[in-house]
Design an enzyme around this catalytic site. Structure first.
Site, PDB file in Angstrom:
ATOM      1  N   HIS A 114      49.325   3.101 122.801  1.00 53.29           N
ATOM      2  CA  HIS A 114      50.228   3.916 121.993  1.00 53.29           C
ATOM      3  C   HIS A 114      49.453   4.976 121.220  1.00 53.29           C
ATOM      4  O   HIS A 114      48.315   4.727 120.798  1.00 53.29           O
ATOM      5  CB  HIS A 114      50.993   3.037 120.998  1.00 53.29           C
ATOM      6  CG  HIS A 114      51.768   1.921 121.636  1.00 53.29           C
ATOM      7  ND1 HIS A 114      51.300   0.625 121.696  1.00 53.29           N
ATOM      8  CD2 HIS A 114      52.973   1.937 122.266  1.00 53.29           C
ATOM      9  CE1 HIS A 114      52.190  -0.122 122.325  1.00 53.29           C
ATOM     10  NE2 HIS A 114      53.218   0.641 122.692  1.00 53.29           N
ATOM     11  N   ASP A 168      44.049   2.283 122.337  1.00 55.67           N
ATOM     12  CA  ASP A 168      45.334   1.574 122.370  1.00 55.67           C
ATOM     13  C   ASP A 168      46.304   2.414 123.213  1.00 55.67           C
ATOM     14  O   ASP A 168      46.213   3.643 123.234  1.00 55.67           O
ATOM     15  CB  ASP A 168      45.868   1.418 120.944  1.00 55.67           C
ATOM     16  CG  ASP A 168      47.118   0.561 120.850  1.00 55.67           C
ATOM     17  OD1 ASP A 168      47.007  -0.612 120.461  1.00 55.67           O
ATOM     18  OD2 ASP A 168      48.215   1.081 121.170  1.00 55.67           O
ATOM     19  N   HIS A 195      49.195   2.900 113.508  1.00 61.93           N
ATOM     20  CA  HIS A 195      50.496   3.570 113.322  1.00 61.93           C
ATOM     21  C   HIS A 195      50.850   3.793 111.854  1.00 61.93           C
ATOM     22  O   HIS A 195      51.811   4.506 111.558  1.00 61.93           O
ATOM     23  CB  HIS A 195      51.627   2.769 113.979  1.00 61.93           C
ATOM     24  CG  HIS A 195      51.513   2.662 115.462  1.00 61.93           C
ATOM     25  ND1 HIS A 195      51.446   3.763 116.280  1.00 61.93           N
ATOM     26  CD2 HIS A 195      51.439   1.588 116.285  1.00 61.93           C
ATOM     27  CE1 HIS A 195      51.339   3.380 117.552  1.00 61.93           C
ATOM     28  NE2 HIS A 195      51.325   2.063 117.584  1.00 61.93           N
ATOM     29  N   ASP A 242      46.575  -3.150 125.083  1.00 64.34           N
ATOM     30  CA  ASP A 242      47.941  -3.049 125.616  1.00 64.34           C
ATOM     31  C   ASP A 242      48.090  -2.023 126.744  1.00 64.34           C
ATOM     32  O   ASP A 242      49.201  -1.791 127.227  1.00 64.34           O
ATOM     33  CB  ASP A 242      48.971  -2.795 124.496  1.00 64.34           C
ATOM     34  CG  ASP A 242      48.533  -1.755 123.481  1.00 64.34           C
ATOM     35  OD1 ASP A 242      47.515  -1.075 123.724  1.00 64.34           O
ATOM     36  OD2 ASP A 242      49.219  -1.639 122.445  1.00 64.34           O
TER      37      ASP A 242
HETATM   38  N1  Q9C Z   1      61.270  -3.278 122.439  1.00 63.12           N
HETATM   39  C1  Q9C Z   1      50.593  -1.359 118.359  1.00 63.12           C
HETATM   40  O1  Q9C Z   1      50.230  -1.493 119.525  1.00 63.12           O
HETATM   41  N2  Q9C Z   1      57.458  -1.134 120.393  1.00 63.12           N
HETATM   42  N3  Q9C Z   1      51.884  -1.196 118.013  1.00 63.12           N
HETATM   43  C2  Q9C Z   1      58.415  -2.164 120.319  1.00 63.12           C
HETATM   44  C3  Q9C Z   1      60.581  -2.777 121.297  1.00 63.12           C
HETATM   45  C4  Q9C Z   1      56.625  -1.012 119.232  1.00 63.12           C
HETATM   46  C5  Q9C Z   1      52.879  -1.119 119.021  1.00 63.12           C
HETATM   47  C6  Q9C Z   1      59.182  -2.344 121.606  1.00 63.12           C
HETATM   48  C7  Q9C Z   1      55.203  -0.833 119.649  1.00 63.12           C
HETATM   49  C8  Q9C Z   1      54.255  -0.874 118.501  1.00 63.12           C
HETATM   50  C9  Q9C Z   1      49.598  -1.466 117.253  1.00 63.12           C
HETATM   51 ZN    ZN Z   2      49.589  -0.277 120.974  1.00 64.98          ZN
END
Ligand code: Q9C
Ligand code: ZN
Length: 333
Positions: free
Chosen positions: A189, A187, A153, A276
């Site tokens: 995301h 991943d 990210h 994830d």
């Molecule tokens: N309730 C990676 O998987 N979301 N980053 C937070 C808040 C952020 C994920 C949720 C997700 C970031 C590297």
């Molecule tokens: Zn992620």
């Protein structure tokens, strides 16, 4: 498989992330990487190799030098307290020297705080990725960098999504000095940072399979129409999938991703490995089974490209050992 572990990660342990005005427990905890490391150590054919040293030039190749200097200065504050942004730039190109303002200038969310240990940890994490890349460059078939903090990210001059430096993009850039490179990001995301850092390039083909940004972080990027710019047009492929995606649906998407990578015919493959998308992940929203991670790994390994695995997300510490051993084991079958 050669595994690289960056010891400095353990000193970076944000206690909380700010969501909707609340302090929630931070999902990106040190035990994630410890569980994965312990699981990999049990697998025959896995050997650990130490971090090699890489000058900061390798970070500057893809990140703004003022951004790097900001993070580096944060490491000299002598404070273990984590700082969070409160105000973000409100028009393009705006900068400030005010300490509170700078926290927002160099960040795009309130999930990714900084303290005096963050720079060293993030630097080592990027170094682990570079070490893994250099080992593959020297002839190893597959290396696995246990990057923490994660990287996909992180943008040119902004931290976000628990990420500070673009480990996968940095490894891909390193390898691009020696041949054509493809990046596959599994991943859950969208890897907005990896995409942005490589968007104008035809010598690195970037592919990401992820939760539809209409429903999932990072919300603003990851759509199928984002295909690259200039010389890089056509060299970025996004495959967004709905929340609730199962092994079956995922496998079709993975097939498309691997066909596209096969067509590009890279000399090297960089895989951003997030766990994830697993059914028991607390923040992902996909439903992949543990055993399917072995299939993913086998399918990727069947490309028979020298591969650098880069750890990204995966937040259910209870299942990370199981998933990572199935994934690493599947890659070596
Ligand atoms: N309730 C990676 O998987 N979301 N980053 C937070 C808040 C952020 C994920 C949720 C997700 C970031 C590297
Ligand atoms: Zn992620």
């Amino acid at each position: 498989m050669i595994v690289i572990y960056p010891p400095g990660h353990a000193q970076h342990r944000p206690p909380s992330e700010i969501f909707n005005g609340n302090r929630d427990a931070h999902a990106e905890v040190p035990s994630r990487i410890e569980r994965i490391k312990d699981a990999l150590a049990q697998i025959p054919g896995v050997e650990f190799s130490p971090l090699q040293r890489f000058p900061v030039q390798w970070l500057k190749a893809l990140h703004n030098h003022r951004y790097i200097a900001y993070l580096s200065r944060c490491s000299t504050t002598g404070s273990n307290a984590y700082v969070y942004p409160s105000v973000f730039p409100y028009a393009p190109g705006q900068t400030t020297k005010h300490a509170v303002g700078m926290r927002g200038q160099y960040s795009f969310d309130m999930y990714t705080p900084v303290n005096m240990a963050t720079y060293q940890a993030a630097y080592e994490s990027a170094t682990a990725a570079l070490t893994a890349a250099s080992l593959v460059r020297q002839g190893a078939k597959v290396s696995y960098a246990l990057c923490r903090p994660p990287g996909h990210h992180a943008e040119y001059a902004k931290m976000g999504g628990y990420c500070y430096f673009g480990n996968a993009a940095i490894a891909a850039h390193y390898l691009s000095g020696f041949g054509r490179v493809a990046v596959l990001d599994i991943d859950v995301h969208h890897g907005n940072g990896t995409q942005a850092l490589l968007y104008g390039r035809a010598d690195v083909f970037t592919v990401s399979i992820h939760g539809d940004p209409d429903y999932l972080f990072p919300y603003f990027t990851g759509r199928a129409h984002e295909r690259g710019v200039g010389k890089g047009m056509g060299y970025n492929l996004n495959i967004p999938l709905p929340l609730g995606t199962t092994d079956r649906t995922y496998h079709t998407a993975l097939g498309h991703a691997l066909d596209a990578i096969g067509g590009y015919n890279p000399d090297y493959l960089v895989v951003s490995v997030g766990y994830d998308a697993h059914v028991r992940d607390p923040i992902g929203g996909f439903k992949l089974s543990s055993s399917y991670y072995r299939n993913i790994a086998q399918s990727i390994a069947a490309l028979h490209k020298p591969s650098v695995l880069i750890q990204e997300g995966g937040y259910n510490v209870e299942v990370l050992g199981e998933i990572s051993s199935l994934f690493a084991g599947g890659f070596m079958l």
